[in-house]
Write a protein that holds these residues in place. Structure first.
Motif, short mmCIF file in Angstrom:
data_model
loop_
_atom_site.label_atom_id
_atom_site.label_comp_id
_atom_site.label_asym_id
_atom_site.label_seq_id
_atom_site.Cartn_x
_atom_site.Cartn_y
_atom_site.Cartn_z
N ALA A 274 0.83 -1.21 0.00
CA ALA A 274 0.00 0.00 0.00
C ALA A 274 0.86 1.25 0.00
O ALA A 274 0.56 2.24 -0.68
N ILE A 275 1.97 1.22 0.76
CA ILE A 275 2.87 2.39 0.80
C ILE A 275 3.49 2.63 -0.57
O ILE A 275 3.58 3.77 -1.05
N GLU A 276 3.92 1.55 -1.22
CA GLU A 276 4.52 1.71 -2.56
C GLU A 276 3.49 2.27 -3.55
O GLU A 276 3.82 3.15 -4.38
N THR A 281 1.48 6.83 -6.72
CA THR A 281 0.39 7.76 -7.04
C THR A 281 0.80 9.20 -6.76
O THR A 281 0.53 10.12 -7.56
N ALA A 282 1.46 9.41 -5.62
CA ALA A 282 1.90 10.77 -5.29
C ALA A 282 2.93 11.27 -6.30
O ALA A 282 2.91 12.45 -6.71
N GLN A 283 3.84 10.39 -6.72
CA GLN A 283 4.84 10.78 -7.71
C GLN A 283 4.20 11.14 -9.05
O GLN A 283 4.56 12.11 -9.72
N ALA A 284 3.18 10.32 -9.43
CA ALA A 284 2.49 10.61 -10.70
C ALA A 284 1.75 11.93 -10.64
O ALA A 284 1.79 12.75 -11.59
N LEU A 285 1.05 12.18 -9.53
CA LEU A 285 0.33 13.46 -9.37
C LEU A 285 1.30 14.63 -9.37
O LEU A 285 1.02 15.70 -9.95
N ARG A 286 2.42 14.46 -8.69
CA ARG A 286 3.41 15.55 -8.65
C ARG A 286 3.94 15.86 -10.05
O ARG A 286 4.03 17.03 -10.46
N ILE A 346 8.31 3.38 6.72
CA ILE A 346 9.47 2.49 6.82
C ILE A 346 9.71 2.08 8.27
O ILE A 346 10.01 0.92 8.57
N GLU A 347 9.58 3.03 9.21
CA GLU A 347 9.77 2.71 10.63
C GLU A 347 8.73 1.71 11.12
O GLU A 347 9.04 0.77 11.86
N LYS A 348 7.49 1.89 10.67
CA LYS A 348 6.44 0.94 11.05
C LYS A 348 6.73 -0.44 10.48
O LYS A 348 6.55 -1.47 11.14
#
Length: 372
Positions: A274-276, A281-286, A346-348
Motif C-alpha cells: 500500500a505504501i509503494e 500515485t503521489a509521484q504521478a500526481l506531482r 518504513i519505521e512501522k
C-alpha cells in the motif's frame, strides 16, 4: 489388688533421687520400708540408693514395672504370682541375679559370719513366709488384659525386724562338718542346675521373641517395599502424563505462534504494498502537476508577454519569480512531507519486521525445547 489399683499406685510414685513424679515406668521400692523409699530406674542404676537410719544398705529392693517396661525388659515373659520376676543383689559382695531363696542360701553359705547377715536372713525369711501366705489367682479375661483375685494373709504389723538370737557355740564333729559341706555342695549343684535351666528357658524365650521380631520386621520391610514400588509406579505414570500434556500444550502454542507470525508477515507485505502504491500515485500526481504548471507558464509567457511585453516586463518578471518561489516552496514542502510519510511507513515496517523476528526466535527456542 486389681490391675487398676496397681496402676494408680504407679501414677503417684515419687523418686527420692530426682524430681521424677507420677508413672515412673520402672521403679524400685524397699521391701522393708515400703513406698517411703522409692527410686526411679535411672537413679537406682546410678547408685543413688542412699541408706539412712530407717533404710539400711542390706534391705532388698523390689523392681516394679508398668506394662510397657515389662514388655520391653522381659520380651513377653509371663508374670510370677502376678508380678514381674525379681532379681536381688547381695549387699555384702554385690553379686547379682538371686531370687529370694537363692539369696538366703547364698548368705548362709558365704556371709554367715557377717554382722548384718542375721538381719538380712530374718527379712528374707519373712518374705518367704509372706509369699507362702499370699495366694494369687490369675485368669485371662480378654486379649491383652488380666484379671487378678488376690487373697492376702493377715497383715503383719510394721515393726522393726527382730534380731536373731545368738546361739551358744557347741562342739561339732568332723563327720557333721563333712555332711554339712556335702549338703551345701549338693545345694550349690542343684542351685546351679536350676539357674542353668532358668537361663536356658529365658534364652529360648529370647530366641523366640527375636524370631517373631525378625518376622515382623521382614514383613514390614516387604510391605514397605511394595508400597514404595507402587508409589514409584504411580509417580512415573503421573510424570509421563504431565510431560505429554506439557508437550501438547507447547505444540499448540507453537502453532499459534506460527499463525501469528504468518499474519504479521501478511500484514507487513500488505502495508508495504500500500505504501509503494501511495508513493507511486503521489509521484504521478506531482509530475502531472508540474507539467500542467509548466504548460500554463509557457502559455502565459507566450500570450501575455506578447501583449504587455513592453509595459509590464519588470512587474511580470517579479510576479514570475514570486510564483516560481512559491511553487518551489510548495514543491519543497510536498517533498518534505512525502519523505516524512515515507520514513513513518518504513519505521512501522521495521517494527513489524522486529516483531516477526522475535516471534521466529521464540519459535526456534520452542522447537529446541521440544527436541530436548
Amino acid at each position: 489388688m486389681s490391675s487398676n489399683e496397681s496402676n494408680a499406685t504407679q501414677e503417684i510414685s515419687k523418686c527420692l533421687g530426682c524430681k521424677a513424679h507420677g508413672n515412673l515406668g520402672r521403679r524400685y521400692e524397699c521391701i522393708v520400708c515400703g513406698e517411703s523409699v522409692t527410686y526411679c530406674g535411672d537413679c537406682y542404676d546410678g547408685g543413688k540408693n542412699v541408706p539412712n537410719d530407717m533404710h539400711k544398705y542390706y534391705h532388698p529392693m523390689k523392681a516394679i514395672y508398668n506394662q510397657d517396661f515389662f514388655e520391653l525388659y522381659f520380651l513377653g515373659e509371663e508374670m510370677v504370682n502376678g508380678e514381674a520376676p525379681q532379681s536381688y543383689k547381695c549387699a555384702f559382695c554385690d553379686e547379682l541375679g538371686f531370687t529370694a531363696e537363692e539369696l538366703q542360701l547364698h548368705v548362709l553359705e558365704k556371709h554367715s559370719g557377717h554382722s548384718d547377715a542375721p538381719q538380712l536372713l530374718d527379712i528374707l525369711e519373712q518374705m518367704k513366709e509372706q509369699q507362702k501366705a499370699t495366694e494369687i489367682r490369675c485368669q485371662e479375661k480378654s486379649r491383652g488384659g488380666l484379671s487378678y483375685e488376690v487373697i492376702l494373709a493377715e497383715p503383719a504389723p510394721n515393726v522393726a525386724v527382730p534380731k536373731r538370737p545368738v546361739t551358744p557355740g557347741k562342739n561339732v564333729s568332723a563327720e557333721e562338718i563333712e555332711q554339712k559341706l556335702k549338703a551345701a555342695e549338693e545345694r550349690r549343684i542343684s542351685l546351679e542346675a536350676r539357674k542353668m535351666a532358668e537361663i536356658s528357658i529365658k534364652l529360648a524365650k529370647v530366641e523366640e521373641a527375636t524370631r517373631k521380631k525378625d518376622e515382623i520386621t521382614n514383613e514390614f520391610i516387604t510391605q514397605t517395599k511394595e508400597q514404595l514400588e507402587s508409589k514409584m509406579e504411580n509417580h512415573v505414570e503421573k510424570r509421563e502424563a504431565i510431560i505429554s500434556d506439557m508437550k501438547e500444550k507447547l505444540k499448540i502454542h507453537a502453532q499459534e505462534i506460527e499463525k501469528t507470525r504468518e499474519t504479521l508477515e501478511q500484514q507487513k507485505a500488505n502495508e508495504q504494498k500500500a505504501i509503494e502504491e501511495k508513493l507511486k500515485t503521489a509521484q504521478a500526481l506531482r509530475d502531472e502537476n508540474i507539467k500542467k504548471m509548466l504548460n500554463r507558464l509557457k502559455e502565459h509567457n507566450t500570450i501575455k508577454i506578447a501583449e504587455i511585453k513592453t509595459q509590464n516586463n519588470q512587474l511580470e518578471n517579479q510576479k514570475l519569480e514570486e510564483k516560481a518561489r512559491i511553487i518551489e516552496n510548495k514543491l519543497y514542502t510536498a517533498e518534505q512531507n512525502r519523505e516524512k510519510e515515507l520514513l513513518k511507513k518504513i519505521e512501522k515496517a521495521q517494527q513489524l519486521e522486529r516483531r516477526a523476528e522475535v516471534v521466529r526466535q521464540n519459535k526456534a527456542q520452542t522447537q529446541d525445547m521440544d527436541g530436548q
